[in-house]
Design a protein around this motif. Structure first.
Motif, short mmCIF file in Angstrom:
data_model
loop_
_atom_site.label_atom_id
_atom_site.label_comp_id
_atom_site.label_asym_id
_atom_site.label_seq_id
_atom_site.Cartn_x
_atom_site.Cartn_y
_atom_site.Cartn_z
N LEU A 24 28.57 -15.22 -63.72
CA LEU A 24 27.44 -14.00 -63.71
C LEU A 24 27.37 -13.46 -62.30
CD1 LEU A 24 26.55 -11.91 -65.91
CD2 LEU A 24 24.51 -13.08 -66.05
N THR A 25 27.23 -14.21 -61.38
CA THR A 25 27.01 -14.01 -60.27
C THR A 25 28.25 -13.51 -59.40
OG1 THR A 25 25.23 -15.74 -59.68
CG2 THR A 25 26.38 -15.03 -57.62
N GLY A 26 29.41 -14.41 -59.86
CA GLY A 26 30.73 -13.79 -59.41
C GLY A 26 31.02 -12.50 -59.79
N LEU A 27 30.68 -12.12 -61.09
CA LEU A 27 31.07 -10.67 -61.54
C LEU A 27 30.06 -9.78 -60.79
CD1 LEU A 27 32.46 -8.92 -63.67
CD2 LEU A 27 30.45 -9.50 -65.30
N GLN A 28 28.83 -10.24 -60.66
CA GLN A 28 27.95 -9.25 -60.04
C GLN A 28 28.53 -9.05 -58.53
OE1 GLN A 28 24.40 -11.42 -59.79
NE2 GLN A 28 23.87 -10.89 -61.69
N TRP A 29 29.24 -10.12 -57.77
CA TRP A 29 30.03 -9.79 -56.54
C TRP A 29 31.13 -8.82 -56.72
CZ3 TRP A 29 28.20 -10.17 -51.88
CH2 TRP A 29 27.21 -10.98 -51.53
N ILE A 30 31.86 -9.15 -57.87
CA ILE A 30 33.09 -8.17 -58.01
C ILE A 30 32.55 -6.90 -58.34
CG2 ILE A 30 34.86 -7.87 -59.73
CD1 ILE A 30 35.03 -11.06 -60.03
N VAL A 31 31.61 -6.76 -59.18
CA VAL A 31 31.02 -5.33 -59.33
C VAL A 31 30.59 -4.84 -58.12
CG1 VAL A 31 29.17 -3.96 -60.37
CG2 VAL A 31 30.79 -5.39 -61.75
N ALA A 32 29.94 -5.34 -57.33
CA ALA A 32 29.38 -4.68 -55.87
C ALA A 32 30.68 -4.33 -55.03
CB ALA A 32 28.72 -5.76 -55.15
N THR A 33 31.81 -5.04 -54.96
CA THR A 33 32.92 -4.71 -54.27
C THR A 33 33.63 -3.43 -54.82
OG1 THR A 33 33.33 -7.11 -53.66
CG2 THR A 33 35.03 -5.69 -53.49
N THR A 34 33.74 -3.50 -56.31
CA THR A 34 34.57 -2.33 -56.69
C THR A 34 33.57 -1.14 -56.64
OG1 THR A 34 33.73 -2.82 -59.05
CG2 THR A 34 36.05 -3.72 -58.07
N THR A 35 32.27 -1.15 -56.78
CA THR A 35 31.45 -0.13 -56.59
C THR A 35 31.46 0.61 -55.36
OG1 THR A 35 29.90 -1.13 -58.20
CG2 THR A 35 29.12 0.86 -56.60
N ILE A 36 31.73 -0.49 -54.07
CA ILE A 36 31.93 0.44 -52.68
C ILE A 36 33.05 0.85 -52.57
CG2 ILE A 36 32.10 -0.54 -50.45
CD1 ILE A 36 30.08 -2.37 -50.94
N TRP A 37 34.32 0.14 -53.16
CA TRP A 37 35.75 0.48 -53.11
C TRP A 37 35.70 1.98 -53.84
CZ3 TRP A 37 40.18 -2.87 -55.27
CH2 TRP A 37 41.49 -2.55 -54.89
N SER A 38 35.24 1.94 -55.04
CA SER A 38 35.25 3.20 -55.78
C SER A 38 34.53 4.56 -54.90
CB SER A 38 34.69 2.97 -57.14
OG SER A 38 34.33 4.14 -57.74
N GLY A 39 33.50 4.16 -54.47
CA GLY A 39 32.87 5.24 -53.64
C GLY A 39 33.71 5.61 -52.40
N LEU A 40 34.24 4.66 -51.79
CA LEU A 40 34.93 5.22 -50.73
C LEU A 40 36.23 5.87 -50.87
CD1 LEU A 40 34.52 1.87 -48.46
CD2 LEU A 40 33.76 4.13 -47.97
N SER A 41 36.73 5.53 -52.14
CA SER A 41 37.93 6.43 -52.72
C SER A 41 37.85 7.75 -53.01
CB SER A 41 38.59 5.43 -54.14
OG SER A 41 37.69 5.93 -55.18
N TYR A 42 36.77 8.11 -53.25
CA TYR A 42 36.35 9.58 -53.58
C TYR A 42 36.40 10.06 -51.99
CZ TYR A 42 35.34 9.31 -58.42
OH TYR A 42 35.78 9.08 -59.93
N VAL A 43 35.99 9.47 -51.10
CA VAL A 43 35.64 9.93 -49.79
C VAL A 43 37.16 10.27 -49.14
CG1 VAL A 43 34.89 9.58 -47.45
CG2 VAL A 43 33.42 9.14 -49.34
N PHE A 44 38.06 9.24 -49.46
CA PHE A 44 39.39 9.19 -48.69
C PHE A 44 40.55 9.40 -49.41
CE2 PHE A 44 36.74 6.28 -46.32
CZ PHE A 44 36.70 6.87 -45.00
N SER A 45 40.19 9.83 -50.61
CA SER A 45 41.29 10.23 -51.80
C SER A 45 41.58 11.84 -51.56
CB SER A 45 41.15 9.80 -53.01
OG SER A 45 42.10 10.26 -53.91
N LYS A 46 42.93 12.27 -51.57
CA LYS A 46 43.19 13.53 -51.12
C LYS A 46 43.38 14.28 -52.82
CE LYS A 46 46.03 13.05 -47.17
NZ LYS A 46 47.48 12.99 -46.63
#
Length: 148
Positions: free
Chosen positions: A111-133
């Motif tokens: 569960l802790t591992g999944l939490q870290w994965i979700v934290a990473t993909t949440t940041i990545w997802s947010g940044l993808s909206y900023v930098f995606s054309k």
């Protein structure tokens, strides 16, 4: 069948579900508060961005009633691939966290591992909206365009 309203309501329903689960599980101490803040913060920033994009892309006159008239298209938001993966992982985390007390064995490590994965993909997802054309596109009013 798709509609402008449907393209708004579907993500809004996802956000409502994720917000409810995140707040509830966090209040019960089952989800770390920093992760909850990250998930909710991303959603709030994306929602504010959508409001801003709608306002700036709405053809004049910009009135309150025209702003909320979804028959007047002004912009299309397209979810990024990582955003779709992130939503799936967030739902997996929420479901797993919800049922974890009912399981006959402890799943704290995974569960802790999944939490870290979700934290990473949440940041990545947010940044993808900023930098995606291709994250959003302004829709022009074809009725006002002159033929070539």
């Amino acid at each position: 069948m798709t509609s402008v309203l449907g393209t708004i309501l579907d993500p809004a329903a996802d956000k409502a579900l994720m917000t409810t689960l995140t707040v509830t599980l966090s209040m019960k101490g089952m989800l770390p508060v920093p992760l909850a803040v990250l998930i909710l913060g991303r959603d709030v920033l994306l929602s504010l961005s959508a409001f801003y994009i709608r306002y700036t892309s709405l053809p004049p006159p910009k009135t309150f009633s025209r702003y909320w008239d979804f028959g007047i298209p002004s912009a299309e938001v397209h979810p990024t691939d990582i955003s779709k993966v992130n939503t799936g992982l967030q739902l997996l985390l929420m479901g797993t966290t919800t049922i974890s007390p009912l399981l006959p064995w402890a799943i704290d490590g995974p569960l802790t591992g999944l939490q870290w994965i979700v934290a990473t993909t949440t940041i990545w997802s947010g940044l993808s909206y900023v930098f995606s054309k291709n994250a959003y596109r302004v829709v022009s009013d074809k009725s006002k365009q002159t033929p070539p």
